[in-house]
Write a protein that holds these residues in place. Structure first.
Motif, PDB file in Angstrom:
ATOM      1  N   THR A  92       5.887  -1.161 -30.585  1.00 51.92           N
ATOM      2  CA  THR A  92       6.675  -1.215 -29.350  1.00 51.92           C
ATOM      3  C   THR A  92       8.082  -1.676 -29.692  1.00 51.92           C
ATOM      4  OG1 THR A  92       6.079  -3.517 -28.891  1.00 51.92           O
ATOM      5  CG2 THR A  92       4.669  -1.814 -27.911  1.00 51.92           C
ATOM      6  N   GLY A  93       9.041  -1.353 -28.839  1.00 54.35           N
ATOM      7  CA  GLY A  93      10.409  -1.819 -29.031  1.00 54.35           C
ATOM      8  C   GLY A  93      11.211  -0.914 -29.955  1.00 54.35           C
ATOM      9  N   VAL A  94      12.406  -1.403 -30.342  1.00 52.39           N
ATOM     10  CA  VAL A  94      13.343  -0.628 -31.161  1.00 52.39           C
ATOM     11  C   VAL A  94      13.967  -1.545 -32.203  1.00 52.39           C
ATOM     12  CG1 VAL A  94      15.432   0.801 -31.119  1.00 52.39           C
ATOM     13  CG2 VAL A  94      13.848   0.882 -29.196  1.00 52.39           C
ATOM     14  N   VAL A  95      14.077  -1.046 -33.443  1.00 49.90           N
ATOM     15  CA  VAL A  95      14.648  -1.810 -34.554  1.00 49.90           C
ATOM     16  C   VAL A  95      15.811  -1.011 -35.130  1.00 49.90           C
ATOM     17  CG1 VAL A  95      14.190  -2.757 -36.863  1.00 49.90           C
ATOM     18  CG2 VAL A  95      12.413  -2.850 -35.099  1.00 49.90           C
ATOM     19  N   GLU A  96      16.933  -1.688 -35.435  1.00 48.76           N
ATOM     20  CA  GLU A  96      18.051  -1.020 -36.090  1.00 48.76           C
ATOM     21  C   GLU A  96      18.081  -1.411 -37.563  1.00 48.76           C
ATOM     22  OE1 GLU A  96      21.764  -2.181 -34.260  1.00 48.76           O
ATOM     23  OE2 GLU A  96      21.468  -4.287 -34.738  1.00 48.76           O
ATOM     24  N   LEU A  97      18.487  -0.462 -38.417  1.00 44.62           N
ATOM     25  CA  LEU A  97      18.583  -0.685 -39.850  1.00 44.62           C
ATOM     26  C   LEU A  97      20.058  -0.675 -40.224  1.00 44.62           C
ATOM     27  CD1 LEU A  97      15.751   1.726 -41.062  1.00 44.62           C
ATOM     28  CD2 LEU A  97      15.567  -0.607 -40.213  1.00 44.62           C
ATOM     29  N   VAL A 111      27.016  -1.436 -41.112  1.00 43.28           N
ATOM     30  CA  VAL A 111      26.924   0.013 -40.947  1.00 43.28           C
ATOM     31  C   VAL A 111      25.517   0.333 -40.443  1.00 43.28           C
ATOM     32  CG1 VAL A 111      27.022   2.246 -42.120  1.00 43.28           C
ATOM     33  CG2 VAL A 111      28.556   0.387 -42.841  1.00 43.28           C
ATOM     34  N   LEU A 112      25.439   1.003 -39.311  1.00 41.81           N
ATOM     35  CA  LEU A 112      24.154   1.403 -38.743  1.00 41.81           C
ATOM     36  C   LEU A 112      23.655   2.638 -39.473  1.00 41.81           C
ATOM     37  CD1 LEU A 112      21.961   1.110 -36.541  1.00 41.81           C
ATOM     38  CD2 LEU A 112      23.373   2.601 -35.118  1.00 41.81           C
ATOM     39  N   HIS A 113      22.450   2.548 -40.058  1.00 38.38           N
ATOM     40  CA  HIS A 113      21.871   3.679 -40.790  1.00 38.38           C
ATOM     41  C   HIS A 113      20.787   4.393 -40.012  1.00 38.38           C
ATOM     42  CE1 HIS A 113      23.849   3.472 -44.678  1.00 38.38           C
ATOM     43  NE2 HIS A 113      23.961   2.192 -44.404  1.00 38.38           N
ATOM     44  N   ASP A 114      20.068   3.670 -39.184  1.00 39.00           N
ATOM     45  CA  ASP A 114      18.977   4.313 -38.457  1.00 39.00           C
ATOM     46  C   ASP A 114      18.539   3.416 -37.320  1.00 39.00           C
ATOM     47  OD1 ASP A 114      17.076   6.242 -37.818  1.00 39.00           O
ATOM     48  OD2 ASP A 114      15.887   5.950 -39.624  1.00 39.00           O
ATOM     49  N   VAL A 115      17.888   4.026 -36.349  1.00 38.26           N
ATOM     50  CA  VAL A 115      17.242   3.312 -35.258  1.00 38.26           C
ATOM     51  C   VAL A 115      15.781   3.737 -35.295  1.00 38.26           C
ATOM     52  CG1 VAL A 115      17.126   3.010 -32.768  1.00 38.26           C
ATOM     53  CG2 VAL A 115      19.354   3.204 -33.896  1.00 38.26           C
ATOM     54  N   VAL A 116      14.879   2.755 -35.365  1.00 38.54           N
ATOM     55  CA  VAL A 116      13.451   3.017 -35.541  1.00 38.54           C
ATOM     56  C   VAL A 116      12.733   2.732 -34.223  1.00 38.54           C
ATOM     57  CG1 VAL A 116      11.440   2.490 -36.964  1.00 38.54           C
ATOM     58  CG2 VAL A 116      13.724   2.303 -37.945  1.00 38.54           C
ATOM     59  N   ALA A 162      18.009  -2.270 -46.348  1.00 33.53           N
ATOM     60  CA  ALA A 162      18.798  -2.544 -45.150  1.00 33.53           C
ATOM     61  C   ALA A 162      18.332  -3.838 -44.502  1.00 33.53           C
ATOM     62  CB  ALA A 162      18.657  -1.388 -44.155  1.00 33.53           C
ATOM     63  N   THR A 163      19.179  -4.364 -43.632  1.00 34.68           N
ATOM     64  CA  THR A 163      18.796  -5.470 -42.760  1.00 34.68           C
ATOM     65  C   THR A 163      18.170  -4.840 -41.524  1.00 34.68           C
ATOM     66  OG1 THR A 163      20.518  -6.944 -43.558  1.00 34.68           O
ATOM     67  CG2 THR A 163      19.680  -7.371 -41.339  1.00 34.68           C
ATOM     68  N   ASP A 164      16.991  -5.314 -41.147  1.00 36.14           N
ATOM     69  CA  ASP A 164      16.241  -4.766 -40.018  1.00 36.14           C
ATOM     70  C   ASP A 164      16.310  -5.765 -38.873  1.00 36.14           C
ATOM     71  OD1 ASP A 164      15.420  -2.901 -42.012  1.00 36.14           O
ATOM     72  OD2 ASP A 164      13.780  -4.235 -42.540  1.00 36.14           O
ATOM     73  N   ARG A 165      16.872  -5.335 -37.748  1.00 34.97           N
ATOM     74  CA  ARG A 165      17.053  -6.247 -36.620  1.00 34.97           C
ATOM     75  C   ARG A 165      16.571  -5.602 -35.331  1.00 34.97           C
ATOM     76  NH1 ARG A 165      22.965  -8.103 -35.097  1.00 34.97           N
ATOM     77  NH2 ARG A 165      22.899  -6.047 -34.200  1.00 34.97           N
ATOM     78  N   VAL A 166      15.882  -6.386 -34.523  1.00 35.35           N
ATOM     79  CA  VAL A 166      15.362  -5.925 -33.232  1.00 35.35           C
ATOM     80  C   VAL A 166      16.533  -5.766 -32.257  1.00 35.35           C
ATOM     81  CG1 VAL A 166      13.858  -6.486 -31.296  1.00 35.35           C
ATOM     82  CG2 VAL A 166      13.171  -7.108 -33.631  1.00 35.35           C
TER      83      VAL A 166
END
Length: 105
Positions: free
Chosen positions: A54-59, A69-74, A93-97
């Motif tokens: 559930t939810g969304v994580v940015e890399l 620099v945003l590489h992906d949205v999971v 990458a740094t993975d942040r909610v």
């Protein structure tokens, strides 16, 4: 189960039958995370692969002059993270909610 449905969306697990998916789920644990929480930092040891339930994580990575620099949205059903068995030495990458709560497995 809901966890099996999440795994079935992943190419890595798609060919597994329900019994095999149940065994995968038994070896995984749910990790609740909240908006703004960092799960990994770029360069951390490669130790875990996550499936977003559930939810969304940015890399993110750090680019020139320290800018992020945003590489992906999971999104749910997708994976992120790194494992040595996949040839990874560290987290790429740094993975942040960015939208939570997130539950990763």
């Amino acid at each position: 189960s809901a966890a099996s449905d999440v795994y079935k969306r992943q190419p890595l697990f798609r060919a597994l039958d329900d019994g095999a998916l149940a065994r995968v789920n038994e070896r995984c644990s749910a990790v609740p995370c909240v908006t703004g929480e960092t799960i990994h930092h770029e360069g951390d040891p490669a130790e875990r692969l996550f499936v977003v339930a559930t939810g969304v994580v940015e890399l993110l990575t750090h680019g020139a002059e320290g800018r992020r620099v945003l590489h992906d949205v999971v999104v749910p059903g997708e994976t992120f993270g790194s494992l040595p068995v996949l040839g990874d030495d560290g987290q790429a990458a740094t993975d942040r909610v960015i939208y939570g709560p997130v539950q990763v497995r």
